[in-house]
Design an enzyme around this catalytic site. Sequence first.
Site, short mmCIF file in Angstrom:
data_model
loop_
_atom_site.label_atom_id
_atom_site.label_comp_id
_atom_site.label_asym_id
_atom_site.label_seq_id
_atom_site.Cartn_x
_atom_site.Cartn_y
_atom_site.Cartn_z
N HIS A 191 -6.67 -16.93 -64.75
CA HIS A 191 -5.82 -17.12 -63.52
C HIS A 191 -5.89 -18.55 -63.24
O HIS A 191 -4.78 -19.01 -62.42
CB HIS A 191 -6.55 -16.37 -62.35
CG HIS A 191 -6.32 -15.06 -62.24
ND1 HIS A 191 -7.26 -14.12 -63.00
CD2 HIS A 191 -5.08 -14.17 -61.99
CE1 HIS A 191 -6.52 -12.70 -63.04
NE2 HIS A 191 -5.26 -12.93 -62.23
N GLU A 247 -0.75 -1.26 -64.42
CA GLU A 247 -1.61 -2.37 -65.44
C GLU A 247 -2.48 -1.80 -66.38
O GLU A 247 -3.34 -2.42 -66.92
CB GLU A 247 -2.08 -3.64 -64.83
CG GLU A 247 -2.53 -3.34 -63.36
CD GLU A 247 -3.05 -4.56 -62.52
OE1 GLU A 247 -3.11 -5.65 -63.27
OE2 GLU A 247 -3.50 -4.45 -61.39
N ASP A 279 -2.72 -7.72 -67.78
CA ASP A 279 -3.84 -6.74 -67.91
C ASP A 279 -3.27 -5.60 -68.64
O ASP A 279 -3.92 -4.97 -69.26
CB ASP A 279 -4.26 -6.12 -66.28
CG ASP A 279 -5.33 -7.07 -65.67
OD1 ASP A 279 -6.14 -7.74 -66.47
OD2 ASP A 279 -5.29 -7.38 -64.39
N CYS A 331 5.72 -8.11 -62.92
CA CYS A 331 5.13 -9.33 -62.37
C CYS A 331 4.07 -10.07 -63.09
O CYS A 331 3.43 -11.08 -62.72
CB CYS A 331 4.65 -8.90 -60.85
SG CYS A 331 3.13 -7.89 -60.77
C1 PEP Z 1 -1.28 -8.63 -64.42
O1 PEP Z 1 -2.35 -8.13 -64.57
O2 PEP Z 1 -0.52 -8.83 -65.08
C2 PEP Z 1 -1.16 -9.42 -62.96
C3 PEP Z 1 0.17 -9.57 -62.42
O3 PEP Z 1 -2.08 -9.57 -62.04
P1 PEP Z 1 -3.40 -10.73 -62.51
O4 PEP Z 1 -2.88 -11.41 -63.49
O5 PEP Z 1 -3.80 -11.31 -61.23
O6 PEP Z 1 -4.33 -9.67 -62.90
MG MG Z 2 -3.77 -7.75 -63.01
#
Ligand code: PEP
Ligand code: MG
Length: 551
Positions: free
Chosen positions: A188, A430, A454, A501
């Site tokens: 992140h 995900e 994910d 996303c």
């Molecule tokens: C993902 O898992 O692709 C996502 C958009 O959420 P995060 O990266 O915050 O887990």
């Molecule tokens: Mg995610």
Amino acid sequence: MILIQGKGVSKGVVGGPLYFFRRFEREVEKQRAEDPETEKNRFAQAQAQSIKQLEDLAGQCREKSGDESAALFETHAMFVEDENYVAAVMKTLEEEQCSAEYAVAQAGKQFAAMFAAMEDDYMRAREADIRDVTRRLLNNLMGVAEGGFHLEEPVVLAADDLVPSETLQMDRSKILGFITQGGSESSHTAILARTMGIPAICALGDGLKQQYEGQWVYIDGETGKAFLDPDEQTLRILCEKIEKQREIKKQMENLRGKEDVTLDGHRIQLYCNIGSSEDVRGVLANDGQGIGLFRSEFLYLAASDYPSEEEQFETYRTVAAAMDGKRVIIRTLDIGADKQADYFNLKKEENPAMGLRGIRVCLNRPDVFRTQLRALYRASAFGKIAIMFPMITSVWEVKECRRLCQSVMEKLEEEGIPFNENTEIGIMIETPASIFMAADLARQVDFFSVGTNDLTQYTLACDRQSNDLGKYYDPHHPAVLRALKLAADAAHQAGIWIGICGELAADLSLLPTFLAMRIDELSVSPTAVLPLRAAIRESVAQTCTLEKLKS
Ligand code: PEP
Ligand code: MG
């Protein structure tokens, strides 16, 4: 010249002084002080400075979001003056003839341990407050800013690794780029760097040394190279790249206001991922057509206690209003795994990515979840808000979420508080379970958004945080792309729309595949919008194929 090779995780070239992120608890070494009285005075000054800062913060909060949110800072101010805490500092200063920094760090450790051992949940959660107060006192003693670096000049920030809560608490205007010894592309912190539009390199390993602090460093977030004292030729290449960046940025400007339509008239929505209300500036500057993912957990990670309904409402309302009727998809709290906030007191897990995270935490903590849902529904009266639930694996989870939404709406109705009862509800796709259940899940919601970060991790059984797995973490793997296709087909058959996303959405090499799947929306970091728009406008959807799904 010293060249350190890592992995580029956020594009761009930048140069600046190298500064190491400080974690005070680990850092404060015992130093002898000749005169305890001088150290006592230094402590008293830091104490007064901290109280003043906390009073100012409480005042600002009260103005913006009421008494409840101000209470946290008032409590911190009380801790700074707490008799027992101060007595512990004084005792160490007298008995050990040490620096005020060391005495404060010791008192902080002692009190944090004491709270952590308490039976009562509420008292145990005060450990995080003690850590926060101690950090503030240390910041003031050392003359550095919150977040651990000098405020005078922007820096290239170096660290062993950075967790999201650390990154979020920094003054963004002072960070030119990030470089870390560890970390991975899907972590992140890397995602945050991309959202902020600043270059970043991870996995530099031991080559990144503390002794380089203060030196001028150039980082290239595309090649993953960091240079100290570059030779003439390298410097020329870096300067050319910086110049080219500027030119591309200018060219991209021409795409502002243009439509996201292919040459054969196929339209796709281009939205942005954000982590705070501040990021909306970048969305508007890059002409994003909506927010496809607001990672609301970043609000929780940036705070030292649960954000109140009022605080959250204010943030969501601000974002919704700023987007002026464009869709704003706010994902409910997705905490757990690498996103940890001390005050949640989540149990340490062997496999946190597969543990209590995302929607599981929300359903386990209905009090926290309700607060967020109330804030979201209240904000829905001020713009086009959509609510999205993370880490879904089962239909019953969605039903439970919907039940809670319903009860929150009923309560708001009773209280006469306005909200939009037609607020769209969506889920993140995900997990492999959500792919297999996609047809059933699609009947429960208004939209899907695929979290490819994910989805890759869980489909390929490959830790997204790890750098050692190299090519095994492959978002282009046909298994991941086929999973995406299954979700897209299930969504369209049920008559709902589907977006992406995860970080893959910005991958230009996959745009033809997404167009062939008829993905309806792509949500990317703000700086990725215009390059993606350029590629969309040069594409012909009819000729796009699913070639990449073949093994
Ligand atoms: C993902 O898992 O692709 C996502 C958009 O959420 P995060 O990266 O915050 O887990
Ligand atoms: Mg995610």
